[in-house]
Enzyme design. Structure first.
Site, short mmCIF file in Angstrom:
data_model
loop_
_atom_site.label_atom_id
_atom_site.label_comp_id
_atom_site.label_asym_id
_atom_site.label_seq_id
_atom_site.Cartn_x
_atom_site.Cartn_y
_atom_site.Cartn_z
N CYS A 106 0.83 -1.21 0.00
CA CYS A 106 0.00 0.00 0.00
C CYS A 106 0.86 1.26 0.00
O CYS A 106 1.90 1.33 0.66
CB CYS A 106 -0.92 -0.01 1.21
SG CYS A 106 -2.05 1.39 1.24
N CYS A 150 0.28 4.92 7.04
CA CYS A 150 -0.37 4.71 8.35
C CYS A 150 0.62 4.00 9.29
O CYS A 150 1.07 2.88 9.00
CB CYS A 150 -1.63 3.88 8.17
SG CYS A 150 -2.69 4.52 6.83
N CYS A 178 0.41 0.23 10.33
CA CYS A 178 -0.05 -0.79 9.38
C CYS A 178 1.06 -1.62 8.76
O CYS A 178 1.98 -1.09 8.12
CB CYS A 178 -0.87 -0.13 8.28
SG CYS A 178 -1.64 -1.37 7.21
N CYS A 221 -16.57 -9.37 5.81
CA CYS A 221 -15.94 -8.06 5.57
C CYS A 221 -14.66 -8.24 4.75
O CYS A 221 -13.76 -8.99 5.15
CB CYS A 221 -15.63 -7.41 6.91
SG CYS A 221 -14.82 -5.82 6.72
N CYS A 245 -19.66 -6.40 3.81
CA CYS A 245 -18.95 -5.20 4.24
C CYS A 245 -17.64 -5.15 3.46
O CYS A 245 -17.07 -6.20 3.15
CB CYS A 245 -18.66 -5.26 5.75
SG CYS A 245 -17.69 -3.86 6.36
N CYS A 274 -19.59 1.78 8.81
CA CYS A 274 -18.82 1.11 9.86
C CYS A 274 -17.58 1.99 10.05
O CYS A 274 -16.76 2.11 9.13
CB CYS A 274 -18.43 -0.29 9.41
SG CYS A 274 -17.29 -1.10 10.53
N ARG A 332 -17.89 -2.85 18.09
CA ARG A 332 -17.11 -4.08 17.87
C ARG A 332 -15.78 -4.06 18.60
O ARG A 332 -14.96 -3.15 18.42
CB ARG A 332 -16.88 -4.31 16.36
CG ARG A 332 -16.16 -5.65 16.10
CD ARG A 332 -16.14 -6.03 14.62
NE ARG A 332 -17.44 -5.94 14.04
CZ ARG A 332 -17.78 -5.10 13.07
NH1 ARG A 332 -16.89 -4.29 12.56
NH2 ARG A 332 -19.00 -5.07 12.60
N1 SAM Z 1 -6.66 0.34 3.17
C1 SAM Z 1 -7.95 0.63 3.64
C2 SAM Z 1 -7.97 1.79 4.60
O1 SAM Z 1 -6.98 2.06 5.24
O2 SAM Z 1 -9.04 2.41 4.72
C3 SAM Z 1 -8.64 -0.57 4.27
C4 SAM Z 1 -7.85 -1.55 5.09
S1 SAM Z 1 -7.13 -0.92 6.60
C5 SAM Z 1 -6.03 -2.23 7.02
C6 SAM Z 1 -8.48 -1.00 7.73
C7 SAM Z 1 -8.25 -0.55 9.14
O3 SAM Z 1 -7.55 -1.55 9.85
C8 SAM Z 1 -7.46 0.69 9.39
O4 SAM Z 1 -8.17 1.86 9.20
C9 SAM Z 1 -7.08 0.53 10.85
O5 SAM Z 1 -8.05 1.15 11.67
C10 SAM Z 1 -7.08 -0.98 11.06
N2 SAM Z 1 -5.73 -1.49 11.34
C11 SAM Z 1 -4.74 -1.64 10.45
N3 SAM Z 1 -3.62 -2.09 11.03
C12 SAM Z 1 -3.90 -2.23 12.35
C13 SAM Z 1 -3.15 -2.65 13.48
N4 SAM Z 1 -1.86 -2.99 13.37
N5 SAM Z 1 -3.77 -2.67 14.68
C14 SAM Z 1 -5.06 -2.31 14.79
N6 SAM Z 1 -5.82 -1.90 13.75
C15 SAM Z 1 -5.25 -1.85 12.55
C1 DTB Z 2 -11.28 -2.56 11.57
O1 DTB Z 2 -11.62 -1.55 12.22
N1 DTB Z 2 -10.41 -3.47 11.99
C2 DTB Z 2 -10.19 -4.50 10.99
C3 DTB Z 2 -11.23 -4.11 9.90
N2 DTB Z 2 -11.75 -2.87 10.37
C4 DTB Z 2 -10.82 -4.07 8.51
C5 DTB Z 2 -8.78 -4.61 10.56
C6 DTB Z 2 -7.83 -4.89 11.71
C7 DTB Z 2 -6.48 -5.11 11.12
C8 DTB Z 2 -5.48 -5.57 12.14
C9 DTB Z 2 -4.14 -5.78 11.57
C10 DTB Z 2 -4.07 -6.81 10.49
O2 DTB Z 2 -4.56 -7.95 10.66
O3 DTB Z 2 -3.46 -6.54 9.45
FE1 SF4 Z 3 -2.81 1.22 3.38
FE2 SF4 Z 3 -2.72 0.05 5.75
FE3 SF4 Z 3 -3.19 2.65 5.60
FE4 SF4 Z 3 -5.09 0.91 4.76
S1 SF4 Z 3 -4.32 1.16 6.84
S2 SF4 Z 3 -4.38 2.77 3.71
S3 SF4 Z 3 -3.76 -0.75 3.96
S4 SF4 Z 3 -1.29 1.61 4.98
#
Ligand code: SAM
Ligand code: DTB
Ligand code: SF4
Length: 337
Positions: free
Chosen positions: A77, A81, A84, A121, A152, A212, A284
């Site tokens: 990506c 973030c 992430c 989802c 979702c 959501c 959730r």
């Molecule tokens: N890329 C899209 C976005 O960012 O909107 C969708 C996928 S993103 C992985 C969805 C959500 O997962 C993020 O907004 C964040 O709140 C959550 N998330 C990602 N990495 C995480 C982590 N290490 N711990 C907890 N929540 C996480």
């Molecule tokens: C949300 O709030 N939490 C989920 C879902 N929406 C997409 C994602 C959590 C991701 C946790 C880190 C991972 O597994 O990559």
């Molecule tokens: Fe990309 Fe992760 Fe940010 Fe979603 S949360 S936009 S997958 S870097």
């Protein structure tokens, strides 16, 4: 006025919003950050009691909604973030994976339904989808929808036309998190603005989908900043139907790896504040359950959480397996919704 076991919310009288698009049937009120901080500062028992009271006014006391996650496109990506593992710029152990085939997604969705999930989802590591991504996703969404699951997706930022196409394909919910308070946001993400997120949420609403939207705690934010996140969510107009509260899953290679974890009781307080301020939402208990004891999870349910991610994987990280959750539900007398 918000009903509480104490008649009123401490000394807080809430005023009904005069905004034009509050959802009918929701008792949306405007919250300011200090009111939510006051909630978070309550003695723990008082806070949880208020949350449980709010919970029982709008929800079955012992029912938990189950959502299963799948990562339909993993890693690589462009965004930054700080939490992430899928951001291309951080060196994590995640293996990039192109978009899954329709068959693979449908097979996984069927298995999730058989295990008892009511919602499926689908997440993708995109800043936002391209038109070709939307076309593939709409086919996938329609195929999952006919299985009788709620659908979702979380695909990043959406333009209004894209939201329309997903909605037409049968998408029930769109997940797009605000992640944290506006004040703390720039410490975590610089490649998109808070306002961009609000615009995506607006596009989702206008396309007729359920929202959501939640955030992550345990990223080094203060209690005031957690209150700031809850205020933003609760003041959405209307507030989200589904509110995921994630506890940061720390991933080696990401900037937030090694940060001091949040006290579990502070996490429970955040759940309680979400429940009190968004009484009709499904709250959730999201990422971070693998690192949580059963006792902390039980406290989260007591504080008003009534939904979980179900199945042994989130997007790229682990989640308690189905058998573990069945044991926990039995111990607590919880039923899937
Ligand atoms: N890329 C899209 C976005 O960012 O909107 C969708 C996928 S993103 C992985 C969805 C959500 O997962 C993020 O907004 C964040 O709140 C959550 N998330 C990602 N990495 C995480 C982590 N290490 N711990 C907890 N929540 C996480
Ligand atoms: C949300 O709030 N939490 C989920 C879902 N929406 C997409 C994602 C959590 C991701 C946790 C880190 C991972 O597994 O990559
Ligand atoms: Fe990309 Fe992760 Fe940010 Fe979603 S949360 S936009 S997958 S870097």
């Amino acid at each position: 006025m918000i009903q509480t076991p104490f008649g009123r919310l401490g000394n807080i009288t809430k005023k009904k919003s005069d905004c034009s698009i509050r959802a009918s049937g929701t008792d949306s009120v405007l919250w300011n950050v200090s009111q939510i901080e006051t909630l978070l500062n309550l003695p723990f028992n008082d806070l949880v009691y208020q949350a449980q009271f709010a919970h029982r006014q709008h929800h079955k006391a012992n029912a938990i909604q189950l959502s299963t996650l799948i990562s339909v496109k993993t890693g690589g990506c462009s965004e930054d973030c700080g939490y992430c593992p899928q951001a291309a710029r951080y060196h994590t152990e995640i293996e990039d994976q192109d978009m899954l085939s329709l068959d693979k997604v449908v097979t996984t969705a069927k298995a999730a339904k058989e295990k008892g999930a009511s919602r499926f989802c689908m997440g993708a590591a995109w800043r936002g989808p391209k038109q070709s991504d939307i076309e593939r996703m709409t086919k996938i969404i329609s195929a999952v929808k006919v299985l009788g699951l709620e659908t979702c997706a979380t695909l990043g930022m959406l333009k209004s036309g894209q939201a329309e196409q997903l909605s037409q394909a049968g998408l029930d919910y769109y997940n797009h998190n605000l992640d944290t308070s506006p004040e703390f946001y720039n410490e975590i993400i610089t490649t998109r603005e808070y306002q961009d997120r609000l615009e995506t949420l607006e596009n989702v609403r206008r396309a007729g989908m359920h929202v959501c939207c939640g955030g992550i705690v345990g990223m080094g934010e203060s209690r005031n900043e957690r209150a700031g996140l809850i205020a933003q969510l609760a003041n959405l107009n209307p507030y989200p139907e589904s509110v995921p509260i994630n506890n940061l899953v720390q991933i080696e290679g990401t900037p937030l790896y090694g940060i001091e974890a949040i006290d579990p009781l502070e996490f429970v307080r955040t759940i309680a504040a979400a429940r009190i301020t968004m009484p009709k939402s499904m709250v959730r208990l999201s990422a971070g359950r693998s690192e949580m004891s059963e006792v902390v999870q039980a406290l989260c349910f007591l504080a008003g959480a009534n939904s979980i991610f179900y199945g042994d994987k989130l997007l790229t990280t682990g989640n308690p397996d189905v058998d573990q959750d069945k044991v926990l539900f039995k111990k607590l007398g919880l039923q899937p919704l």
